[in-house]
Enzyme design. Sequence first.
Site, PDB file in Angstrom:
ATOM      1  N   ARG A 102      53.799 -11.952 -96.371  1.00  0.00           N
ATOM      2  CA  ARG A 102      53.522 -11.007 -96.448  1.00  0.00           C
ATOM      3  C   ARG A 102      54.532 -10.129 -94.836  1.00  0.00           C
ATOM      4  NH1 ARG A 102      48.968  -5.934 -95.389  1.00  0.00           N
ATOM      5  NH2 ARG A 102      49.776  -6.538 -97.739  1.00  0.00           N
ATOM      6  N   HIS A 129      53.613  -5.872-105.058  1.00  0.00           N
ATOM      7  CA  HIS A 129      52.370  -6.387-104.034  1.00  0.00           C
ATOM      8  C   HIS A 129      51.714  -7.065-104.854  1.00  0.00           C
ATOM      9  CE1 HIS A 129      48.611  -6.877-101.571  1.00  0.00           C
ATOM     10  NE2 HIS A 129      48.841  -5.777-101.567  1.00  0.00           N
ATOM     11  N   GLN A 132      47.572  -7.247-104.754  1.00  0.00           N
ATOM     12  CA  GLN A 132      46.670  -6.155-105.389  1.00  0.00           C
ATOM     13  C   GLN A 132      46.969  -5.626-106.569  1.00  0.00           C
ATOM     14  OE1 GLN A 132      45.780  -4.259-103.049  1.00  0.00           O
ATOM     15  NE2 GLN A 132      44.728  -3.472-104.555  1.00  0.00           N
ATOM     16  N   ASP A 222      47.973   5.796-103.136  1.00  0.00           N
ATOM     17  CA  ASP A 222      48.550   4.975-102.203  1.00  0.00           C
ATOM     18  C   ASP A 222      48.812   5.569-100.910  1.00  0.00           C
ATOM     19  OD1 ASP A 222      49.168   2.733-100.730  1.00  0.00           O
ATOM     20  OD2 ASP A 222      50.527   1.965-101.575  1.00  0.00           O
ATOM     21  N   CYS A 262      44.363   1.136-102.841  1.00  0.00           N
ATOM     22  CA  CYS A 262      44.234  -0.289-102.863  1.00  0.00           C
ATOM     23  C   CYS A 262      44.313  -0.427-101.195  1.00  0.00           C
ATOM     24  CB  CYS A 262      45.816  -0.824-103.002  1.00  0.00           C
ATOM     25  SG  CYS A 262      47.247   0.295-101.781  1.00  0.00           S
ATOM     26  N   ARG A 290      40.227  -8.581-104.727  1.00  0.00           N
ATOM     27  CA  ARG A 290      41.290  -9.329-103.795  1.00  0.00           C
ATOM     28  C   ARG A 290      40.747 -10.818-104.014  1.00  0.00           C
ATOM     29  NH1 ARG A 290      45.430  -6.553-100.991  1.00  0.00           N
ATOM     30  NH2 ARG A 290      46.360  -8.566-100.942  1.00  0.00           N
TER      31      ARG A 290
END
Length: 303
Positions: A102, A129, A132, A222, A262, A290
């Site tokens: 990340r 992402h 995701q 988000d 998310c 996930r």
Amino acid sequence: MKHFLNLIDLSGADLDGLLTEAARLKLAQARREPTASLKGRVVGLVFEKPSLRTRVSFESGVAQLGGTSLYLPGNEVGLGWRESLADFARTVSNYLDALVLRVFQHATLDGLAAHSSIPIINGLSDWSHPCQGLADLLTVRELFGTEKGKTVAFVGDGNNVARSLAVGCGRLGAKFVLACPKGYAFDDKFKADYAARVSADFPAEVNDPFAAVQHADVIYTDVWTSMGQEAEREERLRRFDGFQVNAKLLAAAPKHCKVLHCLPAHRGEEISDDVMDGPACAAFQQAGNRLHAQKAVMEWLLR
Ligand code: CP
Ligand code: NVA
């Protein structure tokens, strides 16, 4: 070397295969069937930013597949400042079988991937992402039986999460609509990439969230201020006023419409408590996915 950096690098068939395998792994996990596809493998996890879902689901996923994970805090391994990205990649390639990262800058992932002989997995960058996006598509498939022909209205910033989901929808035949204030839509680079590699038919962008959700099967949101954009927070709070996913907006969507996020959610900003805690919200099912999506990704890369 195969990496997992952006969904745009995968074909529709690749994505479909990953979703099928994720669903199979989810069922196997529910039945507590032993799986050892990562036996003897070690997966490193480097985080330059905070995380709950990504870190925990990767660590659990590796353990469930019989492998071992190593958490490597970004401020200790010193990506790109303690030594070059190339030297870092060439070193850890000797120790690990895959590396999840990340990062603040997506270019860090590209720099590592260019010199790595192990797969690099994007666990979120400023650009995308993909883990995701894959879990989001799995959730849509579970909720509706298919993602094909479904409409996802993303109410919020044209950010990393939105880009990945828009590409996934484009690849798998779902419609994506972005509703955001002027100035927060998709950037030109993304539009050019999408046109060159996904479709000439770019997702619709509107400034009216009510118009966007009219035919939505899914409303997605988000945070308005992503990690790394904290200096813009006050400005963004002002600009996104009127873009909250709340009961009034949900009432403008078809009755069957589901709400995804998310997470982490900033309740009272991009989403109201009543919607988060209401029957339309599938954000925790989505968060659970996930785990299964990423297990499928690791198998795909390491098989
Ligand atoms: N959605 C997501 O990536 O959550 P974390 O930031 O907690 O990993
Ligand atoms: N867009 C958000 C997603 C967090 C999972 C961010 O980048 O902070």
